[in-house]
Design a protein around this motif. Structure first.
Motif, mmCIF file in Angstrom:
data_model
loop_
_atom_site.group_PDB
_atom_site.id
_atom_site.type_symbol
_atom_site.label_atom_id
_atom_site.label_comp_id
_atom_site.label_asym_id
_atom_site.label_seq_id
_atom_site.Cartn_x
_atom_site.Cartn_y
_atom_site.Cartn_z
ATOM 1 N N ARG A 190 -3.756 3.472 -5.918
ATOM 2 C CA ARG A 190 -3.525 2.111 -5.439
ATOM 3 C C ARG A 190 -2.326 1.501 -6.152
ATOM 4 O O ARG A 190 -2.221 1.547 -7.377
ATOM 5 C CB ARG A 190 -4.751 1.242 -5.688
ATOM 6 C CG ARG A 190 -4.481 -0.255 -5.622
ATOM 7 C CD ARG A 190 -5.693 -1.113 -5.919
ATOM 8 N NE ARG A 190 -6.546 -1.234 -4.755
ATOM 9 C CZ ARG A 190 -7.645 -1.980 -4.712
ATOM 10 N NH1 ARG A 190 -8.036 -2.642 -5.780
ATOM 11 N NH2 ARG A 190 -8.362 -2.048 -3.607
ATOM 12 N N ARG A 191 -1.415 0.928 -5.392
ATOM 13 C CA ARG A 191 -0.323 0.180 -6.009
ATOM 14 C C ARG A 191 -0.858 -1.163 -6.508
ATOM 15 O O ARG A 191 -1.561 -1.872 -5.794
ATOM 16 C CB ARG A 191 0.806 -0.072 -5.017
ATOM 17 C CG ARG A 191 1.481 1.175 -4.504
ATOM 18 C CD ARG A 191 2.822 0.844 -3.863
ATOM 19 N NE ARG A 191 2.745 -0.236 -2.876
ATOM 20 C CZ ARG A 191 3.809 -0.785 -2.293
ATOM 21 N NH1 ARG A 191 5.022 -0.363 -2.592
ATOM 22 N NH2 ARG A 191 3.657 -1.760 -1.400
ATOM 23 N N VAL B 235 -2.428 -7.067 -5.010
ATOM 24 C CA VAL B 235 -1.244 -7.922 -5.154
ATOM 25 C C VAL B 235 -1.586 -9.094 -6.058
ATOM 26 O O VAL B 235 -2.512 -9.871 -5.772
ATOM 27 C CB VAL B 235 -0.767 -8.445 -3.785
ATOM 28 C CG1 VAL B 235 0.436 -9.373 -3.958
ATOM 29 C CG2 VAL B 235 -0.408 -7.281 -2.872
ATOM 30 N N ASN C 161 2.103 3.214 -10.995
ATOM 31 C CA ASN C 161 1.707 2.439 -9.815
ATOM 32 C C ASN C 161 1.625 0.940 -10.088
ATOM 33 O O ASN C 161 1.191 0.165 -9.239
ATOM 34 C CB ASN C 161 0.375 2.938 -9.252
ATOM 35 C CG ASN C 161 -0.746 2.924 -10.272
ATOM 36 O OD1 ASN C 161 -0.522 3.205 -11.444
ATOM 37 N ND2 ASN C 161 -1.959 2.611 -9.844
ATOM 38 N N HIS D 188 3.662 -8.734 1.784
ATOM 39 C CA HIS D 188 2.802 -8.059 0.806
ATOM 40 C C HIS D 188 1.342 -8.110 1.247
ATOM 41 O O HIS D 188 0.590 -7.146 1.031
ATOM 42 C CB HIS D 188 2.969 -8.701 -0.573
ATOM 43 C CG HIS D 188 4.286 -8.417 -1.215
ATOM 44 N ND1 HIS D 188 4.597 -7.196 -1.755
ATOM 45 C CD2 HIS D 188 5.393 -9.191 -1.374
ATOM 46 C CE1 HIS D 188 5.833 -7.227 -2.252
ATOM 47 N NE2 HIS D 188 6.335 -8.422 -2.020
ATOM 48 N N ILE E 233 0.679 -4.575 -7.619
ATOM 49 C CA ILE E 233 1.980 -5.229 -7.494
ATOM 50 C C ILE E 233 1.950 -6.589 -8.173
ATOM 51 O O ILE E 233 1.097 -7.434 -7.872
ATOM 52 C CB ILE E 233 2.357 -5.402 -6.014
ATOM 53 C CG1 ILE E 233 2.544 -4.019 -5.377
ATOM 54 C CG2 ILE E 233 3.612 -6.249 -5.851
ATOM 55 C CD1 ILE E 233 2.725 -4.070 -3.881
ATOM 56 N N ASP F 90 -3.076 -2.070 -1.471
ATOM 57 C CA ASP F 90 -2.456 -2.693 -2.636
ATOM 58 C C ASP F 90 -3.332 -3.775 -3.259
ATOM 59 O O ASP F 90 -4.023 -4.514 -2.557
ATOM 60 C CB ASP F 90 -1.117 -3.352 -2.270
ATOM 61 C CG ASP F 90 -0.065 -2.343 -1.862
ATOM 62 O OD1 ASP F 90 -0.275 -1.135 -2.090
ATOM 63 O OD2 ASP F 90 0.981 -2.765 -1.324
ATOM 64 N N ARG G 42 -0.191 -5.302 3.379
ATOM 65 C CA ARG G 42 -0.632 -4.054 2.755
ATOM 66 C C ARG G 42 -1.680 -4.291 1.676
ATOM 67 O O ARG G 42 -2.055 -3.377 0.951
ATOM 68 C CB ARG G 42 0.571 -3.337 2.126
ATOM 69 C CG ARG G 42 1.554 -2.762 3.138
ATOM 70 C CD ARG G 42 2.715 -2.062 2.410
ATOM 71 N NE ARG G 42 2.231 -1.071 1.460
ATOM 72 C CZ ARG G 42 1.988 0.205 1.748
ATOM 73 N NH1 ARG G 42 2.171 0.633 2.996
ATOM 74 N NH2 ARG G 42 1.570 1.034 0.833
#
Length: 322
Positions: free
Chosen positions: A112-113, A81, A154, A165, A115, A79, A168
């Protein structure tokens, strides 16, 4: 000046001790300053390992070499973030621009996220009021149009504890959040956005010299970095053996027991007499102060402070232009 009768102030970095020492000397406040590590940060071993061996010549993280203190491998961390803040960046334009970079990062790596980690859920009270909430901006059709219409799937808005968070996270991105310290402690590469400047109002000058600042291109690429080891040692990641606050506290307790710790006379904030003292007491104790003097002081002080602040706000640009 509020702490001029305090015997010991506990600080968390060598830099803070230096700056508080200078401030106390200038104000002639003879307060003791103690150094302590931040208890919520994890051990420093993995931090120094990552800072020393997990980056290239530009400080950009090489995930294959990074050691994470939680035991999670780089391959399990995917991720990006973004740690949102209520006060910075301040304007709607800047916040939409920042969301545009995050959307571009999400489009660049669909697996890939990305966030947007918000500080609170919708409707929850926060310490600082947030004028342009990131979640609300992303839900605004006008903002979506500015960001190219359909947002990448995503790109997510999530809340919850930051440490979850970070478990990840392949990289932590922010403007100036203290989440950077959590990321550094966990061995997660970080990136501080400098597109809006580096100055006190952005609450990011503490990170000068860290090697973590970068611009929009680095955000879109998701190129996190590990901080400079010298900056780490000077800012919150010193070895625990340098902590001295408990020794200083023991000395103060011994002095008190010997009757050698008298209350200091106040030298600052004396204007206003009894009314000011009542105001400060009410301001600090809130509902626990039920005295008539406290209510009277608040009734006088609140509108007076409102008028004074607005006069200053009007005079400031006039003074600067002159």
């Amino acid at each position: 000046m509020y702490r001029e009768q305090v015997d010991l102030i506990v600080l968390h970095s060598r830099r803070e001790v230096r700056e508080f020492t200078g401030n106390a000397t200038e104000l002639e406040v003879p307060v003791a300053l103690g150094l302590a590590t931040l208890p919520f940060l994890r051990t420093r071993t993995s931090v120094m390992t990552a800072a020393g061996g997990g980056s290239d010549s530009n400080g950009t993280a090489e995930s294959s070499d990074t050691v994470y203190s939680s035991g999670t491998s780089a391959q399990e961390r995917t991720d990006l973030v973004f740690a949102a803040q209520a006060k910075v960046p301040a304007t709607r334009e800047e916040r939409v621009q920042l969301l545009g970079w995050l959307a571009a990062a999400a489009r660049r790596r669909p697996a890939r996220r990305v966030i947007v980690k918000v500080r609170a859920r919708a409707g929850e009270a926060q310490t600082h009021a947030e004028t342009f909430d990131f979640a609300e901006l992303l839900a605004d059709p006008a903002v979506r149009d500015e960001l190219g219409g359909t947002l990448p799937p995503n790109l997510l808005v999530l809340d919850g504890p930051m440490h979850e968070h970070l478990e990840r996270a392949a990289v932590l991105v922010t403007v100036s959040s203290t989440a950077v310290l959590e990321a550094v402690a966990a061995g997660v590469p970080a990136l501080l956005i400098d597109e809006f400047g580096v100055e006190p109002k952005l609450i990011n000058t503490v990170f000068e010299g860290s090697g973590l600042f970068a611009g929009a291109d680095a955000v879109i690429a998701g190129a996190g970095r590990h901080p400079d080891p010298d900056w780490l040692a000077d800012n919150y990641f010193h070895d625990g053996e340098h902590d001295d606050w408990t020794d200083r506290l023991d000395d103060l307790v011994a002095a008190r027991d010997d009757g050698q710790l008298p209350l200091r006379a106040r030298r600052h904030n004396l204007q206003g007499g009894a009314l000011r003292r009542a105001f400060e007491r009410k301001r600090m104790l809130g509902g626990h102060d039920r005295s008539l003097a406290g209510f009277v002081a608040m009734a006088v002080a609140i509108p007076s402070r409102w008028v004074l602040r607005r006069v200053r706000r009007i005079r400031r640009p006039l003074t600067e232009s002159a």
